[in-house]
Write an enzyme that holds these catalytic residues in place. Structure first.
Site, PDB file in Angstrom:
ATOM      1  N   SER A 298       6.900  -2.686   3.101  1.00 50.34           N
ATOM      2  CA  SER A 298       6.937  -1.118   3.898  1.00 50.34           C
ATOM      3  C   SER A 298       7.507  -1.804   5.339  1.00 50.34           C
ATOM      4  CB  SER A 298       5.609  -0.595   4.311  1.00 50.34           C
ATOM      5  OG  SER A 298       4.876  -0.337   2.948  1.00 50.34           O
TER       6      SER A 298
HETATM    7  N1  SAH Z   1       1.454  -2.502   1.044  1.00 50.14           N
HETATM    8  C1  SAH Z   1       2.667  -3.186   0.070  1.00 50.14           C
HETATM    9  C2  SAH Z   1       3.833  -2.457  -0.134  1.00 50.14           C
HETATM   10  C3  SAH Z   1       3.644  -1.421  -0.882  1.00 50.14           C
HETATM   11  S1  SAH Z   1       4.967  -0.887  -2.407  1.00 50.14           S
HETATM   12  C4  SAH Z   1       3.119  -4.415   1.249  1.00 50.14           C
HETATM   13  O1  SAH Z   1       2.651  -4.422   2.238  1.00 50.14           O
HETATM   14  O2  SAH Z   1       4.068  -4.937   0.928  1.00 50.14           O
HETATM   15  C5  SAH Z   1       3.794  -0.380  -3.230  1.00 50.14           C
HETATM   16  C6  SAH Z   1       3.089  -0.897  -4.279  1.00 50.14           C
HETATM   17  O3  SAH Z   1       2.260  -0.402  -5.028  1.00 50.14           O
HETATM   18  C7  SAH Z   1       3.853  -1.627  -5.444  1.00 50.14           C
HETATM   19  O4  SAH Z   1       3.790  -3.017  -5.362  1.00 50.14           O
HETATM   20  C8  SAH Z   1       3.632  -0.989  -6.639  1.00 50.14           C
HETATM   21  O5  SAH Z   1       3.663  -1.911  -7.759  1.00 50.14           O
HETATM   22  C9  SAH Z   1       2.098  -0.755  -6.423  1.00 50.14           C
HETATM   23  N2  SAH Z   1       1.793   0.163  -7.216  1.00 50.14           N
HETATM   24  C10 SAH Z   1       2.328   1.225  -7.770  1.00 50.14           C
HETATM   25  N3  SAH Z   1       1.375   2.052  -8.361  1.00 50.14           N
HETATM   26  C11 SAH Z   1       0.028   1.595  -8.307  1.00 50.14           C
HETATM   27  C12 SAH Z   1      -1.220   1.863  -8.940  1.00 50.14           C
HETATM   28  N4  SAH Z   1      -1.244   2.917  -9.796  1.00 50.14           N
HETATM   29  N5  SAH Z   1      -2.063   0.972  -8.551  1.00 50.14           N
HETATM   30  C13 SAH Z   1      -1.951   0.008  -7.770  1.00 50.14           C
HETATM   31  N6  SAH Z   1      -0.536  -0.307  -7.442  1.00 50.14           N
HETATM   32  C14 SAH Z   1       0.417   0.387  -7.851  1.00 50.14           C
END
Ligand code: SAH
Length: 253
Positions: A102
């Site tokens: 993010s």
């Molecule tokens: N917080 C992260 C960025 C998030 S991007 C950072 O600091 O880098 C969003 C992430 O959520 C992605 O890696 C994606 O694979 C994950 N994601 C999507 N759906 C999800 C779910 N149902 N459970 C867990 N993770 C999930």
């Protein structure tokens, strides 16, 4: 620092010193005790501070603890090598598998909105690179974080481990249902967008706990909601504005 400058300034042009007034020569210079080499300077320090000044304080982040930790956590350790030169730009970056780390401003905004305390236990859904978990881990007692994509979960766990974040536990699973074994949580942060507020997450909040979650359509504009649990049956919701996150995906059953 001053000593170092003086030593350099004396350099090799030094003329021999005269004897002291008593006529005795100066004692032989004794060699300095061995010291450990100075810690390698962080080449990104200046860029990180500029990001904090311009991208966070300049955009209205005003929680001193959040500002401090955003100036400490090495975002460059969480981005792929090919994006290293952009690590401190105020925008999201690809981390593979169609996912992103993010934007620093959003990380700071969500962290600030969760209003955490040092004894808190926090759940994050969407570990991604592990950066948001690291920022949170600087402020609270323990962070549980869930990531649905196995290689991302493994890489984030390795990065957090290498950087010494031993108060973060990464689990490779669908975070929609939360992490019941460690509930209830003081705060829950969701960094991928579902199309509705997941009820299991609301139920895993302590009374008085807070959930921050972007909700909206895939690929569209979503609303960042702050959900505060008032008592067993009631929550209060607050709209924090428009955001754009990758979708919360679901495990195929
Ligand atoms: N917080 C992260 C960025 C998030 S991007 C950072 O600091 O880098 C969003 C992430 O959520 C992605 O890696 C994606 O694979 C994950 N994601 C999507 N759906 C999800 C779910 N149902 N459970 C867990 N993770 C999930």
């Amino acid at each position: 620092m001053l000593t170092a400058i003086l030593l350099v300034a004396c350099g090799s042009d030094m003329t021999p010193l005269p004897p002291t007034a008593t006529g005795r020569p100066f004692p032989e210079a004794t060699s300095l005790p061995p010291t450990s080499p100075p810690e390698a300077a962080d080449p990104f320090e200046l860029e990180r501070q500029a990001m904090v000044e311009e991208g966070l304080i300049g955009w209205g982040i005003d929680d001193p603890a959040v500002i401090e930790v955003m100036g400490i956590v090495p975002r460059h350790e969480f981005v792929p090598d090919e994006f290293l030169s952009q690590a401190y730009r105020n925008h999201p970056l690809p981390i593979g598998f169609g996912q992103t780390i993010s934007q620093p401003y959003i990380v700071a905004l969500m962290t600030q909105a969760l209003d955490v305390s040092a004894n808190d236990t926090i759940l994050e859904i969407g570990t991604g690179s592990g950066y948001q978990a690291a920022v949170m881990a600087e402020l609270v007692d323990h962070v549980y974080t869930m990531e649905i994509i196995t290689p991302l979960a493994e890489k984030a766990a390795a990065t957090l481990d290498r950087l010494g974040y031993d108060n973060v536990t990464v689990r490779n699973a669908d975070g929609y249902f939360g992490w019941q074994e460690n509930a209830p949580f003081d705060g829950i942060i969701v960094t991928a967008a579902p199309d509705h507020i997941p009820q299991p997450l609301v139920e895993q909040l302590k009374i008085g706990g807070r959930l921050i979650v972007p909700v909206g359509p895939v690929g569209g504009i979503q609303t960042l909601w702050l959900v505060s649990r008032i008592n067993e049956d009631e929550v209060r919701t607050q709209n924090l504005g428009d955001v754009r996150f990758v979708p919360l995906t679901r495990e195929e059953s």
